[in-house]
Design a protein around this motif. Sequence first.
Motif, PDB file in Angstrom:
ATOM      1  N   ARG A 347       0.806  -1.221   0.000  1.00  0.00           N
ATOM      2  CA  ARG A 347       0.000   0.000   0.000  1.00  0.00           C
ATOM      3  C   ARG A 347       0.842   1.275   0.000  1.00  0.00           C
ATOM      4  O   ARG A 347       0.350   2.333  -0.367  1.00  0.00           O
ATOM      5  N   GLY A 348       2.069   1.193   0.468  1.00  0.00           N
ATOM      6  CA  GLY A 348       2.870   2.388   0.668  1.00  0.00           C
ATOM      7  C   GLY A 348       3.301   3.061  -0.621  1.00  0.00           C
ATOM      8  O   GLY A 348       3.594   2.397  -1.628  1.00  0.00           O
ATOM      9  N   ASP A 349       3.373   4.393  -0.596  1.00  0.00           N
ATOM     10  CA  ASP A 349       3.845   5.125  -1.774  1.00  0.00           C
ATOM     11  C   ASP A 349       5.314   4.829  -2.062  1.00  0.00           C
ATOM     12  O   ASP A 349       5.740   4.887  -3.223  1.00  0.00           O
ATOM     13  N   ASP A 350       6.095   4.506  -1.016  1.00  0.00           N
ATOM     14  CA  ASP A 350       7.501   4.159  -1.238  1.00  0.00           C
ATOM     15  C   ASP A 350       7.608   2.844  -2.003  1.00  0.00           C
ATOM     16  O   ASP A 350       8.417   2.715  -2.933  1.00  0.00           O
ATOM     17  N   TYR A 351       6.770   1.873  -1.650  1.00  0.00           N
ATOM     18  CA  TYR A 351       6.756   0.597  -2.374  1.00  0.00           C
ATOM     19  C   TYR A 351       6.343   0.797  -3.828  1.00  0.00           C
ATOM     20  O   TYR A 351       6.972   0.272  -4.754  1.00  0.00           O
ATOM     21  N   LYS A 352       5.279   1.561  -4.046  1.00  0.00           N
ATOM     22  CA  LYS A 352       4.792   1.782  -5.407  1.00  0.00           C
ATOM     23  C   LYS A 352       5.847   2.484  -6.260  1.00  0.00           C
ATOM     24  O   LYS A 352       6.030   2.159  -7.444  1.00  0.00           O
ATOM     25  N   LEU A 353       6.547   3.432  -5.658  1.00  0.00           N
ATOM     26  CA  LEU A 353       7.616   4.117  -6.384  1.00  0.00           C
ATOM     27  C   LEU A 353       8.725   3.140  -6.753  1.00  0.00           C
ATOM     28  O   LEU A 353       9.244   3.155  -7.883  1.00  0.00           O
ATOM     29  N   ALA A 354       9.095   2.280  -5.812  1.00  0.00           N
ATOM     30  CA  ALA A 354      10.163   1.311  -6.079  1.00  0.00           C
ATOM     31  C   ALA A 354       9.771   0.346  -7.197  1.00  0.00           C
ATOM     32  O   ALA A 354      10.599  -0.019  -8.043  1.00  0.00           O
ATOM     33  N   VAL A 355       8.515  -0.076  -7.212  1.00  0.00           N
ATOM     34  CA  VAL A 355       8.053  -0.990  -8.257  1.00  0.00           C
ATOM     35  C   VAL A 355       8.243  -0.364  -9.635  1.00  0.00           C
ATOM     36  O   VAL A 355       8.775  -0.995 -10.565  1.00  0.00           O
ATOM     37  N   SER A 356       7.821   0.875  -9.797  1.00  0.00           N
ATOM     38  CA  SER A 356       7.949   1.533 -11.095  1.00  0.00           C
ATOM     39  C   SER A 356       9.409   1.828 -11.425  1.00  0.00           C
ATOM     40  O   SER A 356       9.818   1.731 -12.594  1.00  0.00           O
ATOM     41  N   TRP A 357      10.192   2.166 -10.403  1.00  0.00           N
ATOM     42  CA  TRP A 357      11.608   2.472 -10.619  1.00  0.00           C
ATOM     43  C   TRP A 357      12.368   1.234 -11.101  1.00  0.00           C
ATOM     44  O   TRP A 357      13.171   1.307 -12.030  1.00  0.00           O
ATOM     45  N   VAL A 358      12.139   0.106 -10.453  1.00  0.00           N
ATOM     46  CA  VAL A 358      12.798  -1.144 -10.864  1.00  0.00           C
ATOM     47  C   VAL A 358      12.395  -1.504 -12.288  1.00  0.00           C
ATOM     48  O   VAL A 358      13.239  -1.894 -13.114  1.00  0.00           O
ATOM     49  N   SER A 359      11.110  -1.357 -12.594  1.00  0.00           N
ATOM     50  CA  SER A 359      10.623  -1.671 -13.934  1.00  0.00           C
ATOM     51  C   SER A 359      11.333  -0.816 -14.982  1.00  0.00           C
ATOM     52  O   SER A 359      11.771  -1.324 -16.033  1.00  0.00           O
ATOM     53  N   ALA A 360      11.466   0.482 -14.710  1.00  0.00           N
ATOM     54  CA  ALA A 360      12.142   1.373 -15.671  1.00  0.00           C
ATOM     55  C   ALA A 360      13.630   1.055 -15.759  1.00  0.00           C
ATOM     56  O   ALA A 360      14.217   1.080 -16.842  1.00  0.00           O
TER      57      ALA A 360
END
Length: 364
Positions: A347-360
């Motif tokens: 749920r965390g915004d830090d987790y969501k950011l990391a998911v997109s960052w790793v993908s990029a």
Amino acid sequence: MVSLDDYRGNTIPPLTLWQKIKVVPLLLALPLAVVIGVFRENRGRSWRRAARIAAVRHVLRGRAWTPWELKSAARETTAQAYATWARKADAEVLTDELPEGAKLHWIGPRRMDRVLLYLHGGGYVFPARNDYFDMLASLQKEYDGAVGIAMLHYSLAPEYPFPTQLRQAFAAIEHLLDKGLSPSNIIIAGDSAGGNLALQVASQILHPHPSLPTAPTFQEPFGGALLISPWAEFGTDAPSYARNGARDLVPVCTYRLFEDAVRPGVTPALQHHLEPGRAPRGWWNGLERVYGRVLITAGEHEALIDQIQAAAAAIAEDGVGDTTAFVLPGGVHEDFVEAFGSGEGERGDDYKLAVSWVSATLRL
């Protein structure tokens, strides 16, 4: 009589009867501490998360622990915790034995095309816990198995002083490179002490020191570094320790215990390599040759926040232009990981950011 050597094996000695007796008053006071914590810590948090944070803080600051008592209280080594998690998650146990006594525990399928190498936290004292494996399994599912995720099982302090852990991190990196992985398809990630270890890796590559392990050779930068609440320096003199000490997940006394456990390996000649947050400006010049991108996450209310923000600024200004620093409002130390212990990790915004960052970063 338990000795230091007993903590160098494949199991952890249990708490002695006397140690258990000394913990009883702490446990008796735990329910009240949790109730108070739920009302004090529920600003923007669920009651479950507030209770967990209060419980962890109460246990850690409720008595004068030794590093060995904390290990015994954890009960399992990283390898044992991994096997326990895999059994409960119905996952396959996949472990690569590495030189220097290190291991790689794979979360999901073993892949050798894109890999996130994870260095767990715990002040170099604690083994990995269930939260880590849940978090990494969640990340692995985000990419439908397209990314191999492996956790480094390194030796713990104070039984194994620096630079043992750096030597083992290099062994893991060399293992992946020897399998034909392109550096650009490797992300080196870590939280707290693991974030410190990722910075040690870069420091030794940029400033080779003869008394530290030789870094593997590579021809291009690693894809990136994902640093979660990185422990950039070991002292507790930053203003945020006083400002956030009562609100953080980890109390100041525990940070000092961790510092005491690792300090014997930090000589004046190696301080900047092992505590890069204390290095002079310009230390990170050329970091873009090591990490192509950097993402740093932290919690607003963690005691390390001043040191983390200072390190992030130095990395962005001197080393890697593509550096992102994210501070989670109201967050505590390792909020990114700790949330998984309450079943709220995604749920965390830090987790969501990391998911997109790793993908990029890995071009998924």
